[in-house]
Design a protein around this motif. Structure first.
Motif, short mmCIF file in Angstrom:
data_model
loop_
_atom_site.label_atom_id
_atom_site.label_comp_id
_atom_site.label_asym_id
_atom_site.label_seq_id
_atom_site.Cartn_x
_atom_site.Cartn_y
_atom_site.Cartn_z
N ASP A 162 0.86 -1.18 0.00
CA ASP A 162 0.00 0.00 0.00
C ASP A 162 0.89 1.24 0.00
O ASP A 162 1.51 1.56 1.01
CB ASP A 162 -0.91 -0.02 1.23
CG ASP A 162 -1.87 1.16 1.27
OD1 ASP A 162 -1.98 1.89 0.26
OD2 ASP A 162 -2.51 1.37 2.32
N ARG A 164 1.39 5.05 0.08
CA ARG A 164 0.63 6.22 0.54
C ARG A 164 1.45 7.48 0.27
O ARG A 164 2.60 7.58 0.70
CB ARG A 164 0.33 6.08 2.03
CG ARG A 164 -0.50 4.83 2.33
CD ARG A 164 -0.77 4.63 3.80
NE ARG A 164 -1.50 3.39 4.04
CZ ARG A 164 -1.87 2.96 5.23
NH1 ARG A 164 -1.56 3.67 6.32
NH2 ARG A 164 -2.52 1.81 5.36
N ARG A 175 5.20 6.65 1.53
CA ARG A 175 5.46 5.58 2.51
C ARG A 175 4.81 4.30 2.00
O ARG A 175 3.64 4.29 1.61
CB ARG A 175 4.92 5.96 3.88
CG ARG A 175 5.64 7.14 4.52
CD ARG A 175 5.10 7.46 5.91
NE ARG A 175 5.72 8.66 6.46
CZ ARG A 175 6.85 8.67 7.15
NH1 ARG A 175 7.49 7.55 7.38
NH2 ARG A 175 7.35 9.80 7.62
N VAL A 177 3.48 0.73 2.93
CA VAL A 177 2.99 -0.10 4.04
C VAL A 177 2.77 -1.51 3.49
O VAL A 177 2.19 -1.69 2.41
CB VAL A 177 1.68 0.48 4.61
CG1 VAL A 177 1.17 -0.38 5.76
CG2 VAL A 177 1.90 1.91 5.07
N ILE A 178 3.24 -2.51 4.24
CA ILE A 178 3.05 -3.91 3.83
C ILE A 178 2.30 -4.62 4.95
O ILE A 178 2.89 -5.25 5.83
CB ILE A 178 4.39 -4.60 3.53
CG1 ILE A 178 5.20 -3.78 2.52
CG2 ILE A 178 4.16 -6.02 3.00
CD1 ILE A 178 6.56 -4.36 2.19
N PRO A 179 0.96 -4.53 4.95
CA PRO A 179 0.18 -5.10 6.05
C PRO A 179 -0.06 -6.60 5.94
O PRO A 179 -0.47 -7.23 6.91
CB PRO A 179 -1.15 -4.33 5.95
CG PRO A 179 -1.28 -4.04 4.48
CD PRO A 179 0.12 -3.80 3.99
N SER A 188 6.07 -4.17 10.39
CA SER A 188 5.38 -3.45 11.47
C SER A 188 5.42 -1.94 11.28
O SER A 188 4.62 -1.22 11.86
CB SER A 188 5.99 -3.82 12.83
OG SER A 188 7.37 -3.49 12.85
N GLU A 189 6.36 -1.46 10.45
CA GLU A 189 6.49 -0.03 10.21
C GLU A 189 6.55 0.25 8.72
O GLU A 189 7.05 -0.58 7.95
CB GLU A 189 7.74 0.53 10.89
CG GLU A 189 7.73 0.43 12.40
CD GLU A 189 8.98 1.02 13.02
OE1 GLU A 189 9.87 1.45 12.25
OE2 GLU A 189 9.06 1.07 14.25
N PRO A 190 6.06 1.40 8.28
CA PRO A 190 6.14 1.73 6.86
C PRO A 190 7.57 2.04 6.44
O PRO A 190 8.42 2.40 7.27
CB PRO A 190 5.25 2.98 6.74
CG PRO A 190 5.23 3.57 8.10
CD PRO A 190 5.35 2.43 9.06
N LYS A 192 9.80 4.56 4.25
CA LYS A 192 9.75 5.86 3.61
C LYS A 192 10.58 5.80 2.33
O LYS A 192 11.74 5.41 2.34
CB LYS A 192 10.30 6.94 4.56
CG LYS A 192 10.07 8.37 4.04
CD LYS A 192 10.52 9.40 5.07
CE LYS A 192 10.30 10.81 4.55
NZ LYS A 192 10.78 11.84 5.51
#
Length: 208
Positions: A162, A164, A175, A177-179, A188-190, A192
């Motif tokens: 994802d 963003r 950023r 994000v890999i959920p 656990s963290e995006p 950058k």
């Protein structure tokens, strides 16, 4: 651990422990005005790639890949937009060679089909990717008109990226994000990123 396939994006491979599990379906979501195409172009550098476009013409995609300064491969680009894009995509996906990359840019047009047909498409795609040991990347736009079946795509996908994008007076900030990461570890963290001429980690410090 499942065999990993490099994305061709070194900074991303380091974060996801060497690459994507073979046979994976990846959903890459991003805003329409982001530089998310850089991800797609760099993905073509690692393996034989079939690039299906549903909005831009095949010539427009080919021209964009040739103009970019980032590292790319020589993908086979096919326009499946227009009439019956789901049927045209199905026929081409059936020709995928072993350990290749499939890119669908953008998946939105296929997500607008009725749910049962689109679900069947995703399940057949999953079978093809497992049998060929390749990777499929579905590029979805997070704009003002997100298709109703995006939740179905995200559920079937093995990995969700994802991207963003935030625009301020000072900068454009991206950023990743890999959920979700089946066969691996979700982050656990995006991350950058700098998306300019290529995909790189942004090492500048955040200002509180």
């Amino acid at each position: 651990m499942a065999r990993r396939l490099s994305t061709g994006i070194n900074v991303l491979d380091r974060e996801i422990e060497g690459g994507l599990p073979a046979g994976s379906i990846v959903l890459l979501t991003a805003e329409p005005a982001s530089q998310s195409e850089l991800f797609l172009y760099e993905l073509t550098a690692q393996r034989q790639t079939l690039y299906l476009t549903t909005v831009r013409s095949d010539q427009a995609v080919t021209d964009a890949i040739e103009r970019t300064t980032t590292r790319t491969g020589d993908p086979t680009v096919r326009d499946v937009g227009g009439d019956a894009p789901l049927d045209r995509a199905n026929r081409l996906i059936g020709t995928l060679p072993e350990e290749s990359t499939l890119i669908i840019d953008v998946i939105d047009a296929l997500e607008r089909y009725d749910r049962s047909r689109y679900r069947r498409f995703l399940n057949e795609l999953q079978t093809v990717m497992v049998n060929t040991g390749g990777v499929a990347v579905l590029h979805g736009l997070n704009g003002v008109d997100v298709p109703n079946h995006r939740d179905l795509t995200a559920h079937v996908a093995d990995v969700v990226f994802d991207l963003r994008t935030t625009v301020t007076n000072a900068e454009v900030e991206n950023r990743l994000v890999i959920p979700k990461f089946r066969g691996g570890k979700a982050l656990s963290e995006p991350i950058k990123l700098r998306l300019t001429e290529s995909v790189n980690i942004d090492t500048s410090r955040d200002i509180a």
